[in-house]
Motif scaffolding. Structure first.
Motif, mmCIF file in Angstrom:
data_model
loop_
_atom_site.group_PDB
_atom_site.id
_atom_site.type_symbol
_atom_site.label_atom_id
_atom_site.label_comp_id
_atom_site.label_asym_id
_atom_site.label_seq_id
_atom_site.Cartn_x
_atom_site.Cartn_y
_atom_site.Cartn_z
ATOM 1 N N TYR A 229 0.800 -1.227 0.000
ATOM 2 C CA TYR A 229 0.000 0.000 0.000
ATOM 3 C C TYR A 229 0.833 1.277 0.000
ATOM 4 C CZ TYR A 229 -4.731 -1.871 0.690
ATOM 5 O OH TYR A 229 -5.946 -2.474 0.526
ATOM 6 N N LYS A 230 2.010 1.228 0.667
ATOM 7 C CA LYS A 230 2.669 2.495 0.979
ATOM 8 C C LYS A 230 3.160 3.260 -0.259
ATOM 9 C CE LYS A 230 7.470 1.146 2.021
ATOM 10 N NZ LYS A 230 8.517 1.179 3.064
ATOM 11 N N GLU A 231 3.488 2.532 -1.320
ATOM 12 C CA GLU A 231 3.974 3.211 -2.523
ATOM 13 C C GLU A 231 2.932 4.174 -3.082
ATOM 14 O OE1 GLU A 231 5.636 2.216 -7.005
ATOM 15 O OE2 GLU A 231 5.399 0.588 -5.559
ATOM 16 N N LYS A 232 1.660 3.751 -3.073
ATOM 17 C CA LYS A 232 0.593 4.591 -3.618
ATOM 18 C C LYS A 232 -0.004 5.528 -2.575
ATOM 19 C CE LYS A 232 -0.771 1.166 -7.094
ATOM 20 N NZ LYS A 232 -1.869 0.309 -7.617
ATOM 21 N N LEU A 233 0.098 5.127 -1.304
ATOM 22 C CA LEU A 233 -0.602 5.867 -0.260
ATOM 23 C C LEU A 233 0.252 6.963 0.386
ATOM 24 C CD1 LEU A 233 -3.159 6.098 1.522
ATOM 25 C CD2 LEU A 233 -2.131 4.387 3.040
ATOM 26 N N ILE A 234 1.531 6.645 0.661
ATOM 27 C CA ILE A 234 2.379 7.550 1.454
ATOM 28 C C ILE A 234 3.173 8.491 0.544
ATOM 29 C CG2 ILE A 234 4.275 7.653 3.127
ATOM 30 C CD1 ILE A 234 3.366 4.906 4.139
ATOM 31 N N ASP A 235 3.082 9.764 0.897
ATOM 32 C CA ASP A 235 3.787 10.779 0.105
ATOM 33 C C ASP A 235 5.192 11.059 0.641
ATOM 34 O OD1 ASP A 235 1.490 11.648 -1.695
ATOM 35 O OD2 ASP A 235 0.613 11.947 0.289
ATOM 36 N N TYR A 236 5.330 11.014 1.972
ATOM 37 C CA TYR A 236 6.635 11.278 2.580
ATOM 38 C C TYR A 236 6.906 10.230 3.663
ATOM 39 C CZ TYR A 236 6.303 15.905 0.422
ATOM 40 O OH TYR A 236 6.178 16.941 -0.466
ATOM 41 N N GLU A 237 8.119 9.647 3.646
ATOM 42 C CA GLU A 237 8.525 8.689 4.680
ATOM 43 C C GLU A 237 9.704 9.268 5.449
ATOM 44 O OE1 GLU A 237 8.639 4.321 3.705
ATOM 45 O OE2 GLU A 237 8.603 5.134 1.662
ATOM 46 N N PHE A 238 9.583 9.261 6.767
ATOM 47 C CA PHE A 238 10.683 9.741 7.605
ATOM 48 C C PHE A 238 11.066 8.667 8.622
ATOM 49 C CE2 PHE A 238 8.429 13.733 6.461
ATOM 50 C CZ PHE A 238 9.458 14.314 5.726
ATOM 51 N N ASP A 239 12.360 8.455 8.747
ATOM 52 C CA ASP A 239 12.879 7.536 9.767
ATOM 53 C C ASP A 239 13.279 8.390 10.965
ATOM 54 O OD1 ASP A 239 13.911 5.401 11.152
ATOM 55 O OD2 ASP A 239 15.854 5.454 10.137
ATOM 56 N N TYR A 240 12.533 8.268 12.053
ATOM 57 C CA TYR A 240 12.777 9.113 13.220
ATOM 58 C C TYR A 240 13.868 8.494 14.084
ATOM 59 C CZ TYR A 240 11.929 11.910 17.406
ATOM 60 O OH TYR A 240 12.076 12.759 18.486
ATOM 61 N N ASN A 241 14.990 9.171 14.158
ATOM 62 C CA ASN A 241 16.126 8.685 14.933
ATOM 63 C C ASN A 241 16.754 9.880 15.646
ATOM 64 O OD1 ASN A 241 18.067 6.886 15.906
ATOM 65 N ND2 ASN A 241 19.435 7.264 14.187
ATOM 66 N N PRO A 242 16.136 10.316 16.752
ATOM 67 C CA PRO A 242 16.602 11.540 17.413
ATOM 68 C C PRO A 242 18.013 11.396 17.975
ATOM 69 C CG PRO A 242 15.087 10.353 18.831
ATOM 70 C CD PRO A 242 15.047 9.666 17.507
ATOM 71 N N LYS A 243 18.673 12.509 18.131
ATOM 72 C CA LYS A 243 19.983 12.500 18.791
ATOM 73 C C LYS A 243 19.782 12.138 20.263
ATOM 74 C CE LYS A 243 21.830 16.194 15.857
ATOM 75 N NZ LYS A 243 22.331 17.593 15.840
ATOM 76 N N PRO A 244 20.767 11.451 20.871
ATOM 77 C CA PRO A 244 20.648 11.156 22.308
ATOM 78 C C PRO A 244 20.382 12.403 23.138
ATOM 79 C CG PRO A 244 22.426 9.873 21.364
ATOM 80 C CD PRO A 244 21.960 10.805 20.278
ATOM 81 N N SER A 245 20.987 13.516 22.750
ATOM 82 C CA SER A 245 20.779 14.764 23.496
ATOM 83 C C SER A 245 19.322 15.208 23.431
ATOM 84 C CB SER A 245 21.685 15.868 22.949
ATOM 85 O OG SER A 245 21.445 16.089 21.569
ATOM 86 N N GLU A 246 18.656 14.962 22.284
ATOM 87 C CA GLU A 246 17.249 15.343 22.140
ATOM 88 C C GLU A 246 16.363 14.458 23.008
ATOM 89 O OE1 GLU A 246 17.175 17.069 17.567
ATOM 90 O OE2 GLU A 246 17.054 14.904 17.875
#
Length: 562
Positions: free
Chosen positions: A160-177
């Motif tokens: 589904y994601k190819e047709k459904l999702i417009d933007y993909e983000f991998d959330y990997n915050p800095k340890p400090s955050e």
């Protein structure tokens, strides 16, 4: 992607007028949901709806949830909607009757895809998201840990994601955050560079950081004791952080320690072990081992007195403050020795890696330190100046400077004699093999230790003899004398009897005069128990003497027959 970068990208994408679907994927515990809950407050001109898929059984439940959150009628409408009962009409279906304007400036966030109920089909959820985007011109944010989707759902999501999702983000915050999220919760050891440790080991999982902070706060009671001892503070706080970080990621600390023990054994020369007994590397445990750092023997660290206390805390959630303070106080008192230890280790490192540092220089530097410190450099506990370290230093000198081998050996013997004399109880009661290793260093030490123990027993028994004579002669006693006698354990009494003829004689006289006195019940019962035990000894000499004394006391009615 860091929190800051994701924040900027989302603000730009969600600020547009067109419908869009954004997915934010990341590992469990990195704070994806927390990020969204904080970020949504920036969307002052837009309304948000949040739907957790966890616990939802039917797609109609999700539809109703969204309807109640986005309806322009507000809370009054939502309240009435809950009680509306239209025949043959599914209330959740009313969402289809809402006009696109009802979804104007609305962002719907779907969370917990990997916790989707088995009774709910992922296709239905993705279909609803498609409907919101295509038919209602809605903006949708999806929060998930894509790697944790069930196998069949992974395939469906990929489809589904190819047709459904417009933007993909991998959330990997800095340890400090991630630390910033919880920093206000930290009330102890706030000057310690926790952020540096998290950054070095790439720890951004909020649950792990939370466990570390809880542990630091729970041991805040030790701060007054170590405030003027920076090296000790570094050792203790560093150990808390390392153990807490590991504990947050293991189901059984005992299994982890057993793994480390086997791992350490595998580094020794092979002993012809069967294939089934050979060490098998576990990548997960190896990753956790890296949290200890590179400058420790991993097993020694985990078995140290400080780490052992933290591990007990992790296993029971109970802090034994008195026990921990007893461990820490000597470390504070011995902080100067820690500087000596660091000086030696720096020279050892230089000897290993500095090609311009001559062997003669190293021998001279090490000998100068040892000669100056003498037996004071040996500490009777599992710490940086454990006796084994001293033996190792001496062995190095003997190997590198064979011409003076005898000088170093004799120096070590004299230092060890002084150490043994001052630590007889530790030598006797230590649960490790270290005392034996010290005595094996030279036969003179074994003889010295035996004489020292014997003299200690004679001195101790002499005090008890004097006390018993006092009571017999004065026929008076106070609570302090009663307490001293009552606290004597049977093993001590037995040792006195076997090593001191005078003690056995005085104990016999004491029972003769005071065996029937209730005030001395605990002590007399202990003495009698030891005498009866010795009367049954396989040692004929011990049995003969003890039995004779017991019979005499029984005949004189000083003690009762068993």
């Amino acid at each position: 992607m860091s929190a800051k970068n994701l924040e900027e990208r989302l603000a730009n994408i969600l600020g547009r007028d067109d419908a869009v679907v954004v997915s934010i994927s990341g590992k469990w515990g990195v704070g994806k949901t927390y990020f969204w809950n904080e970020f949504k407050y920036q969307l002052t001109d837009q309304k948000t709806a949040y739907v957790s898929l966890f616990g939802k059984e039917k797609i109609s439940d999700i539809r109703t949830d969204i309807l109640l959150q986005v309806t322009s009628k507000g809370k009054h409408f939502a309240k009435n909607l809950k009680v509306i009962k239209l025949p043959y009409v599914d209330t959740s279906a009313l969402i289809t009757l809402l006009d696109n304007k009802d979804f104007k400036d609305v962002i719907v966030c779907f969370d917990d895809f990997e916790r989707l109920s088995s009774s709910m089909k992922l296709e239905e959820v993705l279909g609803l998201i498609s409907e919101l985007k295509e038919q209602k011109n809605c903006k949708v944010v999806m929060i998930l840990n894509e790697g944790e989707l069930e196998d069949n759902n992974k395939e469906i999501f990929a489809k589904y994601k190819e047709k459904l999702i417009d933007y993909e983000f991998d959330y990997n915050p800095k340890p400090s955050e991630s630390l910033d999220i919880l920093k206000s919760k930290l009330t102890a050891f706030t000057d310690y560079p926790l952020e540096d440790y998290l950054t070095k080991h790439k720890i951004n999982n909020i649950r792990i950081i939370d466990r570390i902070i809880n542990a630091l706060n729970d041991f805040s009671f030790i701060q007054p004791y170590i405030k003027d001892a920076p090296e000790v503070t570094t050792e203790i706080v560093g150990s808390i952080i390392k153990i807490a970080a590991i504990n947050a990621q293991v189901s059984s600390f005992s299994d982890f320690i057993e793994y480390v023990r086997k791992r350490s054994s595998s580094l020794l020369p092979p002993l012809g072990l069967e294939e089934t007994d050979k060490f098998i590397e576990d990548k997960r445990f190896e990753r956790l081992l890296s949290l200890i750092g590179d400058d420790h023997n991993k097993l020694d660290f985990l078995q140290s007195d400080i780490a052992s206390e933290f591990i007990k805390y992790c296993q029971t959630s109970f802090v034994n403050e008195e026990s921990f303070i007893r461990i820490v106080k000597p470390k504070v008192e011995n902080q100067r020795l820690y500087s000596v230890y660091k000086d030696i280790e720096a020279k050892r490192s230089k000897d290993l890696y500095d090609m311009s540092y001559r062997i003669e220089e190293y021998v001279s530097d090490l000998w100068q330190i040892l000669e100056k410190e003498g037996s004071g450099i040996i500490v009777a506990e599992n710490t940086y100046l454990h006796p084994n370290f001293f033996l190792d230093y001496i062995q190095q000198l003997k190997e590198l400077d064979g011409a003076n081998k005898e000088k170093y050996h004799d120096f070590a013997v004299e230092c060890l004699k002084e150490f043994i004399q001052n630590n007889l109880d530790w030598m006797k009661d230590a649960k490790s093999n270290v005392p034996k290793e010290l005595l094996d260093f030279d036969t003179r030490l074994s003889d010295f230790y035996t004489k020292g123990i014997h003299q200690k027993i004679i001195n101790s028994s002499g005090q008890i003899i004097t006390l018993m004579q006092d009571i017999i002669e004065s026929r008076t006693w106070d609570s302090r004398k009663l307490e001293i006698l009552s606290q004597l354990q049977q093993k001590e009494i037995k040792r006195y009897m076997l090593d001191s003829a005078e003690y056995l004689k005085e104990a016999y006289l004491f029972l003769h005069f005071h065996g029937n006195f209730g005030d001395f019940k605990t002590y007399t019962e202990n003495v009698i128990s030891v005498l009866r035990e010795l009367s049954r000894s396989k040692n004929e000499n011990h049995a003969h003497k003890a039995l004779k004394i017991v019979n005499n006391l029984e005949e004189d009615n000083k003690i009762s027959k068993p």
